[in-house]
Design a protein around this motif. Structure first.
Motif, PDB file in Angstrom:
ATOM      1  N   VAL A  26     -23.026   9.331   2.442  1.00 18.49           N
ATOM      2  CA  VAL A  26     -21.713   8.790   2.798  1.00 18.49           C
ATOM      3  C   VAL A  26     -21.097   9.736   3.819  1.00 18.49           C
ATOM      4  O   VAL A  26     -21.068  10.953   3.613  1.00 18.49           O
ATOM      5  CB  VAL A  26     -20.793   8.664   1.566  1.00 18.49           C
ATOM      6  N   VAL A  27     -20.615   9.178   4.923  1.00 22.39           N
ATOM      7  CA  VAL A  27     -19.922   9.964   5.940  1.00 22.39           C
ATOM      8  C   VAL A  27     -18.458   9.547   5.931  1.00 22.39           C
ATOM      9  O   VAL A  27     -18.147   8.363   6.067  1.00 22.39           O
ATOM     10  CB  VAL A  27     -20.533   9.753   7.345  1.00 22.39           C
ATOM     11  N   LEU A  28     -17.578  10.509   5.734  1.00 24.69           N
ATOM     12  CA  LEU A  28     -16.137  10.290   5.755  1.00 24.69           C
ATOM     13  C   LEU A  28     -15.628  10.806   7.094  1.00 24.69           C
ATOM     14  O   LEU A  28     -15.693  12.013   7.368  1.00 24.69           O
ATOM     15  CB  LEU A  28     -15.458  11.028   4.605  1.00 24.69           C
ATOM     16  N   GLN A  78     -15.134  15.057  10.045  1.00 27.30           N
ATOM     17  CA  GLN A  78     -16.270  14.267   9.588  1.00 27.30           C
ATOM     18  C   GLN A  78     -16.938  15.062   8.478  1.00 27.30           C
ATOM     19  O   GLN A  78     -17.433  16.152   8.712  1.00 27.30           O
ATOM     20  CB  GLN A  78     -17.246  14.004  10.731  1.00 27.30           C
ATOM     21  N   LEU A  79     -16.898  14.522   7.269  1.00 26.68           N
ATOM     22  CA  LEU A  79     -17.535  15.159   6.120  1.00 26.68           C
ATOM     23  C   LEU A  79     -18.736  14.310   5.720  1.00 26.68           C
ATOM     24  O   LEU A  79     -18.638  13.088   5.647  1.00 26.68           O
ATOM     25  CB  LEU A  79     -16.559  15.263   4.945  1.00 26.68           C
ATOM     26  N   VAL A  80     -19.851  14.975   5.452  1.00 20.27           N
ATOM     27  CA  VAL A  80     -21.082  14.282   5.054  1.00 20.27           C
ATOM     28  C   VAL A  80     -21.362  14.610   3.592  1.00 20.27           C
ATOM     29  O   VAL A  80     -21.404  15.782   3.207  1.00 20.27           O
ATOM     30  CB  VAL A  80     -22.272  14.708   5.938  1.00 20.27           C
ATOM     31  N   PHE A  81     -21.537  13.558   2.794  1.00 24.05           N
ATOM     32  CA  PHE A  81     -21.811  13.709   1.367  1.00 24.05           C
ATOM     33  C   PHE A  81     -23.220  13.223   1.062  1.00 24.05           C
ATOM     34  O   PHE A  81     -23.565  12.078   1.368  1.00 24.05           O
ATOM     35  CB  PHE A  81     -20.817  12.888   0.536  1.00 24.05           C
ATOM     36  N   GLN A  82     -24.031  14.124   0.473  1.00 20.78           N
ATOM     37  CA  GLN A  82     -25.374  13.784   0.006  1.00 20.78           C
ATOM     38  C   GLN A  82     -25.565  14.526  -1.311  1.00 20.78           C
ATOM     39  O   GLN A  82     -25.452  15.758  -1.340  1.00 20.78           O
ATOM     40  CB  GLN A  82     -26.435  14.237   1.011  1.00 20.78           C
ATOM     41  N   ARG A  83     -25.830  13.795  -2.384  1.00 18.64           N
ATOM     42  CA  ARG A  83     -25.941  14.407  -3.710  1.00 18.64           C
ATOM     43  C   ARG A  83     -26.883  15.605  -3.697  1.00 18.64           C
ATOM     44  O   ARG A  83     -28.000  15.533  -3.192  1.00 18.64           O
ATOM     45  CB  ARG A  83     -26.410  13.370  -4.730  1.00 18.64           C
TER      46      ARG A  83
END
Length: 144
Positions: A66-68, A77-82
């Protein structure tokens, strides 16, 4: 590509040390775009309530990433990867900060009618631990 008008129920929680969580809740109109390649994008305008009035927020969801992205008064721009740590620059009217996020949990169940997106993450600002955060976004089509 399919674009739909949606209602977004956004709940953000920040917890610093062992204090009480700071909760922000927002119900707003926005859009949901479903791309042929499977990417889903949620877009809405921030309000005075969130302290980011004049900012457009966009969540782009593809598989386990998910990119916020925020543009306007706040640019980031924050990148979320578990299970992964990602760094980015966060630009505010008061200056730039380096932000690191470590995603502890990421789940979404979204389709053409709406659904839910949940992200839990630890955040560090300029390499100082700033707390545990989470987003929970419920999405439903407008008029339903």
């Amino acid at each position: 590509m399919i674009e739909k008008n949606v209602i977004l129920f956004v709940r953000g929680e920040q917890q610093f040390d062992q204090g009480e969580p700071e909760v922000t809740e927002l119900m707003t109109e926005g859009s949901m775009t479903l791309e042929e390649d499977g990417e889903i994008t949620l877009t809405y305008q921030e309000t005075e309530l969130t302290g980011m009035e004049g900012t457009t927020t966009r969540f782009s969801i593809r598989d386990d990433t998910v990119v916020l992205a925020r543009t306007g008064m706040v640019n980031s721009q924050l990148v979320f990867q578990r299970g992964k740590r990602n760094s980015s620059l966060y630009e505010t009217p008061w200056g730039m900060m380096q932000v690191d996020v470590f995603t502890t949990s990421l789940a979404h169940r979204l389709d053409g009618r709406g659904g839910i997106l949940e992200i839990k993450f630890n955040i560090s600002v300029d390499h100082q631990v700033a707390g545990e955060n989470q987003f929970k976004i419920r999405v439903r089509e407008s008029g339903r």
